[in-house]
Design a protein around this motif. Structure first.
Motif, PDB file in Angstrom:
ATOM      1  N   GLY A 611      -3.915  11.817   3.279  1.00 54.63           N
ATOM      2  CA  GLY A 611      -4.602  12.479   2.189  1.00 54.63           C
ATOM      3  C   GLY A 611      -3.620  13.194   1.300  1.00 54.63           C
ATOM      4  O   GLY A 611      -2.840  14.017   1.756  1.00 54.63           O
ATOM      5  N   GLY A 612      -3.631  12.851  -0.006  1.00 49.86           N
ATOM      6  CA  GLY A 612      -2.744  13.496  -0.943  1.00 49.86           C
ATOM      7  C   GLY A 612      -3.457  13.745  -2.252  1.00 49.86           C
ATOM      8  O   GLY A 612      -4.646  13.462  -2.406  1.00 49.86           O
ATOM      9  N   ILE A 613      -2.733  14.277  -3.205  1.00 45.12           N
ATOM     10  CA  ILE A 613      -3.312  14.562  -4.525  1.00 45.12           C
ATOM     11  C   ILE A 613      -3.484  13.280  -5.313  1.00 45.12           C
ATOM     12  O   ILE A 613      -4.422  13.124  -6.091  1.00 45.12           O
ATOM     13  N   VAL A 614      -2.585  12.333  -5.097  1.00 39.17           N
ATOM     14  CA  VAL A 614      -2.628  11.045  -5.791  1.00 39.17           C
ATOM     15  C   VAL A 614      -2.889   9.944  -4.780  1.00 39.17           C
ATOM     16  O   VAL A 614      -2.306   9.940  -3.692  1.00 39.17           O
ATOM     17  N   GLU A 615      -3.769   9.019  -5.098  1.00 35.95           N
ATOM     18  CA  GLU A 615      -4.000   7.846  -4.248  1.00 35.95           C
ATOM     19  C   GLU A 615      -2.898   6.850  -4.536  1.00 35.95           C
ATOM     20  O   GLU A 615      -2.845   6.243  -5.595  1.00 35.95           O
ATOM     21  N   GLY A 616      -2.001   6.667  -3.580  1.00 34.60           N
ATOM     22  CA  GLY A 616      -0.802   5.895  -3.844  1.00 34.60           C
ATOM     23  C   GLY A 616      -0.979   4.403  -3.644  1.00 34.60           C
ATOM     24  O   GLY A 616      -1.064   3.942  -2.502  1.00 34.60           O
ATOM     25  N   SER A 617      -1.006   3.643  -4.719  1.00 36.07           N
ATOM     26  CA  SER A 617      -0.977   2.194  -4.603  1.00 36.07           C
ATOM     27  C   SER A 617       0.458   1.756  -4.341  1.00 36.07           C
ATOM     28  O   SER A 617       1.389   2.562  -4.370  1.00 36.07           O
ATOM     29  N   GLY A 618       0.632   0.460  -4.099  1.00 33.60           N
ATOM     30  CA  GLY A 618       1.982  -0.042  -3.884  1.00 33.60           C
ATOM     31  C   GLY A 618       2.883   0.231  -5.066  1.00 33.60           C
ATOM     32  O   GLY A 618       4.026   0.675  -4.914  1.00 33.60           O
ATOM     33  N   ASP A 619       2.375  -0.011  -6.273  1.00 32.01           N
ATOM     34  CA  ASP A 619       3.178   0.219  -7.478  1.00 32.01           C
ATOM     35  C   ASP A 619       3.497   1.692  -7.665  1.00 32.01           C
ATOM     36  O   ASP A 619       4.595   2.049  -8.117  1.00 32.01           O
ATOM     37  N   THR A 620       2.542   2.548  -7.313  1.00 30.26           N
ATOM     38  CA  THR A 620       2.752   3.990  -7.466  1.00 30.26           C
ATOM     39  C   THR A 620       3.876   4.465  -6.563  1.00 30.26           C
ATOM     40  O   THR A 620       4.764   5.223  -6.984  1.00 30.26           O
ATOM     41  N   VAL A 621       3.856   4.041  -5.307  1.00 31.11           N
ATOM     42  CA  VAL A 621       4.898   4.446  -4.369  1.00 31.11           C
ATOM     43  C   VAL A 621       6.254   3.922  -4.829  1.00 31.11           C
ATOM     44  O   VAL A 621       7.262   4.641  -4.798  1.00 31.11           O
ATOM     45  N   GLU A 622       6.297   2.659  -5.256  1.00 27.59           N
ATOM     46  CA  GLU A 622       7.560   2.078  -5.745  1.00 27.59           C
ATOM     47  C   GLU A 622       8.099   2.899  -6.912  1.00 27.59           C
ATOM     48  O   GLU A 622       9.297   3.193  -6.979  1.00 27.59           O
TER      49      GLU A 622
END
Length: 958
Positions: A611-622
């Motif tokens: 659980g975080g402030i942003v829902e991390g997609s693959g592109d977001t994490v990259e």
């Protein structure tokens, strides 16, 4: 004081607050500790100094290894440690940066010395006094150096084909034919290694004196003096020496002899080596192993065999054994029984004596038919006049075995072939459950071949019983379904089992347990096809891996290089801080603390889970890994001034997301913008003191101002990066690893592909940590705007600075008058560059880089500036916090979370909120060193100069 003694380490005072350990025994450079005498006493309480000394063995290390004033024991590399290592000819070490410890559930039994076991959770109070069994090249024992306890985490239950189970986190490594492999990467059908001997539950023995000086009143005073000097007199039931003597006495009673003052043991050569080790551990000197050819005749068959023996020439050793009840002279004619104190011993102590006696005298495991076993037997011949004593001896053994749930047959007693001699025999009942319990809890000591056969017998019988249990379940299910009308043809298709078995179960039922299937191997076939390794571990297939809920988890660290231990018999084995300013004063916040802490706690995810402030997609994490705070700026989570006031402007250009594993990215995906747990927190503070007004003005700090401190890191992603590369480096650079005194310092040589990949991955993790703190800052600004009813811009919530902690960075430093590029490893330390350094942000270059030193939530924190001496004496580094005084486990025993919270609120007007009371207890003010003293040392050394002191208003924790 000019020197400081800490065990085998002597520190020499170089100057005020600087203590040095000169190079010796493989140290490449000296080690230095920056501490006052008071802090030095605390640093010396654990393994910090030994770990610092180990660090000096790293190739390419320059000048000295450093421990900061807040230093304390870590894993491999001390927390608060700094090392500058040549970036061209040296190495880079994940252990010197920091990584996670993986965990087991609290009921996992850890195998301990002397045949004991204990649930891992119960080791918290005694781990420093215990030794765990390690499966290295051989089975051995190792001191424990760490005990960790974490909050609740998702766990999985592993079940093997023999029915053995263990619950662990998905990232806990298991020993496989391919080395240590994390559970997440193990599938059903894969092989892991187990040790079939489990041991007996630990219980504290009754303390009584077994032998005193009075027992040796008729002996030479020199003999008594020797025994006293080696702590063998008085001999108590709780002494470690007594446990060794139990084994030696048991074996000698079975297969030893006295000759004059000498004591002889007879066994195979390898077993005698183990006996020699135990004799030496008591302070006596055993002989070398002797061998001679002996002729024998049994049932008319003559043969020659080699007899091996060891003698102990010390008369004191013989007298110890005699007074412990070992018979002298002919055992056939002796009236010896079990010692009078035997019944007062703990179960595991009685098992020590018996296992050694059985190693000498009991028959080895063997099968009477394809799948069933003979009962192991121990026999004695006694002269008729002392045969009753022999029966009493065996009866005492039977009673001791019965007390731990092992059944025996009736004692057999009949005339022997020799006149006036009787044969006495005791057997262990041969049903499978009883044999497994016997072989896995008592078994054989000092007899490697019998131990090997017992390991095979346990695995075979467990596997056989597991198969039969499953067949019994199927038979019961089939009978029930058939009675309910399910066609037998359908049942044959449903179960992967012999069709005739289904028919018999459906139509005629079963009166007893099923037999093993037709193709089940015989014990002989099993032995031929199953490898028993030198450490007596055997391979076994994983039958299932299932989610098992969420539980608190634990881990231990061992001294041994194998870095593993036995749990349920199975062999198993980036952070920073930022400060945000506001234009609020303490009066603006007073009276609204509870409202503010509740709003922050609700808005900012914390704790061990996801659980975080942003829902991390693959592109977001990259993107976060590659671009750091630049990505936050593009997405609207940051403003330009955030980048200007962040170390490296919030982006490491060397970062390469491709060097980060999918597993690490997956761990970070749902944790973007979250505090995590442990000592990570968000704290609203007020400035109580400004010590340097000029620097304070440059930083925008004044008394009574409200600021926000955020302390967290890259969450599971950074830990996973370290774990991934540590294991790869251990395998690829084992040659370098073998030269280091601690496996946890595993390092990749500079210029190697792994060194480059790890550096790129670590830089990406640093970027992720900056993004994490920036997202928390963004959410904090929103909360303040809601609570105080003004836009955050009007509240002037600007970033003062963000500085990384657990990292290794390529930096240029002066070494012997020459500029050299170094990997500067800072584990639990922080960069502290002085005024004028080109890497200090322009806004602060004239005064020096801001340095933020968090203290405990009851003592306050400090803002420093990089000191003028930092580049000369500490590779531009200083402390990163107060430093722990006690473990989290000890803290929870010392403090009650609710009391800590109430005391802080009622006495100090500090409002704290956390996921659990245990978290508050773990971080209680008394858990930490005196932050004032830590900062005083830093200031007086000139590596970090005092600027301002801040004090908590409210605090949220994971």
């Amino acid at each position: 004081m000019t020197t400081f003694e800490a065990g085998d380490i002597t520190l020499h005072r170089v100057r005020e607050h600087v203590w040095e350990m000169p190079p010796e025994g493989g140290m490449r450079v000296p080690a230095r500790v920056f501490a006052s005498e008071a802090l030095l006493e605390e640093i010396a309480d654990d393994r910090t100094l030994q770990q610092l000394r180990n660090t000096t063995h790293l190739p390419g290390i320059e000048k000295y290894a450093i421990c900061m004033p807040d230093g304390h024991q870590g894993y491999g590399f001390p927390v608060g440690g700094v090392a500058g290592i040549d970036a061209e000819n040296g190495c880079i070490s994940p252990g010197a940066v920091g990584y996670d410890i993986n965990c087991l559930t609290g009921d996992a039994d850890v195998r301990l010395s002397f045949g004991r076991k204990m649930p891992i959770a119960e080791l918290r109070e005694r781990f420093e006094d215990e030794e765990a069994v390690v499966a290295g090249d051989e089975l051995t024992e190792s001191e424990l150096r760490l005990f960790t306890e974490s909050g609740e985490r998702e766990v999985f239950e592993v079940e093997t084909e023999t029915g053995r189970t263990l619950r662990s986190t998905g990232d806990h490594p298991f020993l496989t034919p391919d080395g240590m492999v994390e559970l997440d990467d193990i599938d059903e059908g894969d092989t892991v290694y187990v040790h079939p001997f489990e041991g007996i539950e630990h219980e504290s023995p009754e303390e009584f004196t077994v032998l005193t000086e009075d027992d040796f009143a008729d002996e030479d005073p020199q003999l008594v003096a020797f025994l006293k000097r080696h702590d063998l007199l008085p001999l108590k039931s709780t002494d470690e020496a007594f446990n060794r003597l139990l084994k030696l006495a048991g074996f000698h009673t079975g297969d030893g002899a006295f000759s004059g003052p000498q004591t002889w043991f007879y066994a195979d050569s390898g077993d005698l080596e183990t006996i020699r080790e135990d004799v030496a551990a008591l302070g006596f000197t055993p002989s070398r192993i002797y061998s001679r050819e002996r002729d024998h005749e049994i049932d008319g068959n003559e043969f020659t065999r080699t007899e091996y023996s060891v003698k102990v020439g010390a008369h004191g050793f013989k007298q110890l054994l005699l007074r412990l009840g070992v018979p002298d002279g002919s055992k056939v004619e002796s009236s010896f029984t079990l010692p009078s104190w035997f019944d007062r011993l703990a179960d595991w102590q009685r098992a020590l004596y018996l296992s050694a006696f059985f190693g000498a005298e009991m028959s080895e495991p063997s099968a009477v038919s394809n799948t069933n076993f003979y009962c192991p037997k121990v026999s004695q011949n006694r002269r008729t006049e002392v045969a009753d004593a022999g029966e009493e001896f065996l009866r005492g053994i039977a009673e001791a075995l019965d007390s731990i749930g092992i059944g025996t047959n009736e004692i057999e007693r009949f005339e022997a072939e020799t006149d006036e001699t009787e044969r006495l025999r005791l057997g262990v009942q041969s049903d499978a459950e009883n044999l497994v319990r016997f072989f896995s809890t008592v078994g054989y000591s000092y007899s490697r071949e019998k131990e090997r056969k017992a390991a095979l017998a346990v695995q075979y019988l467990r596997r056989k019983e597991h198969v039969i249990d499953r067949r019994a379940e199927i038979a019961s299910e089939v009978e029930t379904l058939a009675d309910g009308g399910t066609p037998v043809s359908e049942l044959k298709d449903r179960y992967d089992i012999n069709e005739r078995f289904v028919e018999r179960s459906a139509w005629s039922g079963r009166s007893g347990r099923p037999r093993p299937p037709a193709g089940f191997p015989t014990f002989e076939e099993f032995c031929e096809s199953t490898e028993v390794r030198e450490n007596l571990t055997v391979p076994v297939e994983v039958e299932s891996i299932e989610p098992a809920g969420v539980e608190p988890v634990y881990d231990i660290g061992v001294e041994h290089d194998a870095h593993n231990f036995l749990a349920n018999g199975i062999v198993v084995s980036n952070c920073g801080v930022r400060m945000v300013k506001t234009n609020l004063t303490y009066d603006d916040v007073r009276g609204r603390e509870e409202e503010l802490v509740d709003a922050l706690f609700e808005a900012i995810p914390s704790g061990l889970g996801g659980g975080g402030i942003v829902e991390g997609s693959g592109d977001t994490v990259e993107a976060a890994l590659e671009r750091g705070v630049d990505w936050c700026l593009e997405e609207g989570y940051a403003v330009e001034s955030d980048l200007a006031h962040c170390e490296d402007e919030g982006r490491r250009p060397d970062a390469d997301a491709a060097a980060v594993s999918k597993k690490a990215k997956d761990r970070g995906r749902n944790q973007m913008g979250s505090l995590g747990s442990g000592n990570h927190f968000l704290e609203v503070q007020r400035v109580t003191d400004v010590f340097d007004s000029a620097v304070g003005d440059a930083y925008g700090l004044e008394e009574d101002q409200v600021v926000v401190l955020v302390h967290c890191g890259s969450r599971g992603l950074g830990h996973q990066v370290c774990n991934d590369y540590l294991r790869d480096i251990e395998e690829a650079h084992s040659g370098l690893l073998s030269q280091l005194p601690d496996r946890e310092l595993a390092a990749a040589p500079a210029g190697s592909q792994l060194a480059e990949d790890y550096y790129d991955a670590m830089c990406a993790a640093i970027n992720f940590a900056w993004v994490n703190r920036q997202l928390i800052t963004h959410r904090t600004r929103e909360v303040f705007a809601d609570v105080f009813g003004e836009p955050w811009e009007d509240l002037e919530m600007e970033l003062l600075y963000d500085v990384a902690h657990n990292i290794a960075k390529k930096e240029v430093h002066d070494v012997d008058g020459e500029d050299r590029e170094l990997y500067v490893h800072r584990k639990g330390a922080t960069r502290a560059f002085p005024a004028g350094h080109p890497e200090v942000p322009k806004a602060y270059r004239d005064v020096g880089q801001p340095v933020i030193i968090p203290g405990s939530m009851g003592a306050g924190s400090y803002v420093l500036c990089g000191g003028s001496e930092s580049m000369n004496v500490s590779f531009g580094s200083t402390a990163h916090g107060a430093g722990r005084l006690m473990s989290r486990t000890q803290a929870k025993d010392e403090f009650w979370g609710g009391d800590v919270r109430d005391d802080l609120r009622d006495t100090n007007q500090i409002y704290v909120k956390a996921q659990s009371g245990a978290t508050i207890a773990e971080e209680a003010p008394g858990v930490y060193k005196d932050v004032d003293e830590v900062v005083r040392v830093s200031d007086e050394l000139g590596i970090g100069d005092k600027v301002a002191r801040v004090y908590p208003v409210c605090n949220i924790k994971g």
